[in-house]
Design an enzyme around this catalytic site. Sequence first.
Site, short mmCIF file in Angstrom:
data_model
loop_
_atom_site.label_atom_id
_atom_site.label_comp_id
_atom_site.label_asym_id
_atom_site.label_seq_id
_atom_site.Cartn_x
_atom_site.Cartn_y
_atom_site.Cartn_z
N TYR A 26 0.84 -1.22 0.00
CA TYR A 26 0.00 0.00 0.00
C TYR A 26 0.87 1.27 0.00
O TYR A 26 0.35 2.37 -0.17
CB TYR A 26 -0.94 0.04 1.20
CG TYR A 26 -1.91 -1.12 1.32
CD1 TYR A 26 -2.14 -1.97 0.25
CD2 TYR A 26 -2.58 -1.36 2.50
CE1 TYR A 26 -3.01 -3.04 0.37
CE2 TYR A 26 -3.47 -2.43 2.62
CZ TYR A 26 -3.66 -3.27 1.56
OH TYR A 26 -4.53 -4.33 1.68
N HIS A 63 0.38 -11.79 1.93
CA HIS A 63 -0.66 -11.03 1.24
C HIS A 63 -1.37 -11.86 0.16
O HIS A 63 -2.54 -11.63 -0.15
CB HIS A 63 -0.02 -9.80 0.59
CG HIS A 63 -0.96 -8.66 0.35
ND1 HIS A 63 -0.56 -7.36 0.38
CD2 HIS A 63 -2.29 -8.62 0.08
CE1 HIS A 63 -1.59 -6.56 0.14
NE2 HIS A 63 -2.64 -7.30 -0.06
N SER A 87 -12.79 -5.06 1.95
CA SER A 87 -13.66 -4.48 0.92
C SER A 87 -15.13 -4.83 1.17
O SER A 87 -15.84 -5.31 0.27
CB SER A 87 -13.21 -4.96 -0.47
OG SER A 87 -11.81 -4.82 -0.61
N PRO A 88 -15.63 -4.58 2.39
CA PRO A 88 -16.98 -5.03 2.75
C PRO A 88 -18.10 -4.30 2.02
O PRO A 88 -19.25 -4.76 2.05
CB PRO A 88 -17.05 -4.74 4.27
CG PRO A 88 -16.05 -3.65 4.49
CD PRO A 88 -14.94 -3.90 3.50
N GLY A 126 -16.54 0.23 -2.26
CA GLY A 126 -17.30 1.48 -2.20
C GLY A 126 -18.54 1.49 -3.07
O GLY A 126 -19.39 2.37 -2.94
N LEU A 134 -21.23 -0.20 -2.95
CA LEU A 134 -22.51 -0.28 -2.25
C LEU A 134 -22.82 1.00 -1.47
O LEU A 134 -23.98 1.24 -1.12
CB LEU A 134 -22.54 -1.52 -1.34
CG LEU A 134 -22.37 -2.84 -2.12
CD1 LEU A 134 -22.28 -4.03 -1.18
CD2 LEU A 134 -23.51 -3.04 -3.11
#
Length: 299
Positions: free
Chosen positions: A60, A126, A205-206, A210, A212
């Site tokens: 990241y 990862h 990433s629930p 983004g 939803l």
Amino acid sequence: MASADTRLSPVVDRDAFGRQGLGAMRLREQTAGGTDRDPVGVVRAALDAGITMVDTADAYQNEELVGRAIRGRRDEVLLASKFGLVWRGEIAAGFDVQADPSYMRQACEASLRRLGVDEIDLYYLHHRSDKTPIEETVAAMAELVDQGKVRALGMSNVTADDLRRAHQVHPIAALQEQWSLTQRDIEQQLLPTVAELGTVVVAHSPTSHGLLHQARSTAGEGTESGLHAALVEIGGTHEATAGQVALAWVHHRQQVHAVPVVPIPGTTSVSHLRSNVAAADLSLSDDELRRLDSFGAAS
Ligand SMILES: NC(=O)c1ccc[n+]([C@@H]2O[C@H](COP(=O)([O-])OP(=O)(O)OC[C@H]3O[C@@H](n4cnc5c(N)ncnc54)[C@H](OP(=O)(O)O)[C@@H]3O)[C@@H](O)[C@H]2O)c1
């Protein structure tokens, strides 16, 4: 949110994770903009709100920023980072996986330096590697535990077989996989093994990166617009946004599947962070859960 014991044991310690973590992937100096979009402020607002787990990775490219953000508050944080995913613009996938022990040792030293800490609380592979047997990687990661550089081990983007084999070498405290209303592969592919091993699921990433959060009620046909309309409608009855309902659905997986689940929504905004934290307290009825389930059956 209830505060948690951040002294994560090398085995499994559900309470140490807190109910929701902060996905720090998108935080960059470049995302800064006013107090709401101050990346260091976002991490500190998360800690102020009772979040303990802060999730980053060497890939990241923001470990220094995260390290700066938690300075002076190290004891409040369950600091998670990852190694093994290497960006390579010249190859089709865009990334390569390096999981051999000597690479991993260097990667860990570099992460410790950038984060400015003596120990990473939760260190993940990862992504699974086709080249290095997982037993070799995990045995080398376990040495980092013995050396006090890492407290507990995690796996991300692995198969059930990988997870089982890894766990035989050293307890795997956390499995990080995508889990959202539109990405439910984990339910069939990994949950039976997770339940058996007692690993905590960290749901990344629930809100489907983004998507939803942007759900709007439209007159369109099909599963996606049906799901979006349901999110908006259910949100309306709870004075919640569609994104909060989507996030609450992930929080409810813990009861539905009887496995520990900790969502890590990502944000670069303090106000969004607070809205996401509030979603952990949103209680959906069985009817509402059934309605949402009907749109996103596991593949
Ligand atoms: N292990 C892996 O392979 C892997 C892969 C991907 C991600 N992850 C982890 O999972 C974390 C989350 O993933 P993600 O960021 O892709 O997905 P996400 O959490 O589902 O969605 C993030 C997106 O939603 C927006 N958002 C967040 N809260 C919002 C709110 N309350 N209202 C409106 N928009 C909102 C964010 O924009 P704003 O910034 O404007 O809020 C951002 O664009 C990452 O930070 C990372 O830690 C892990």
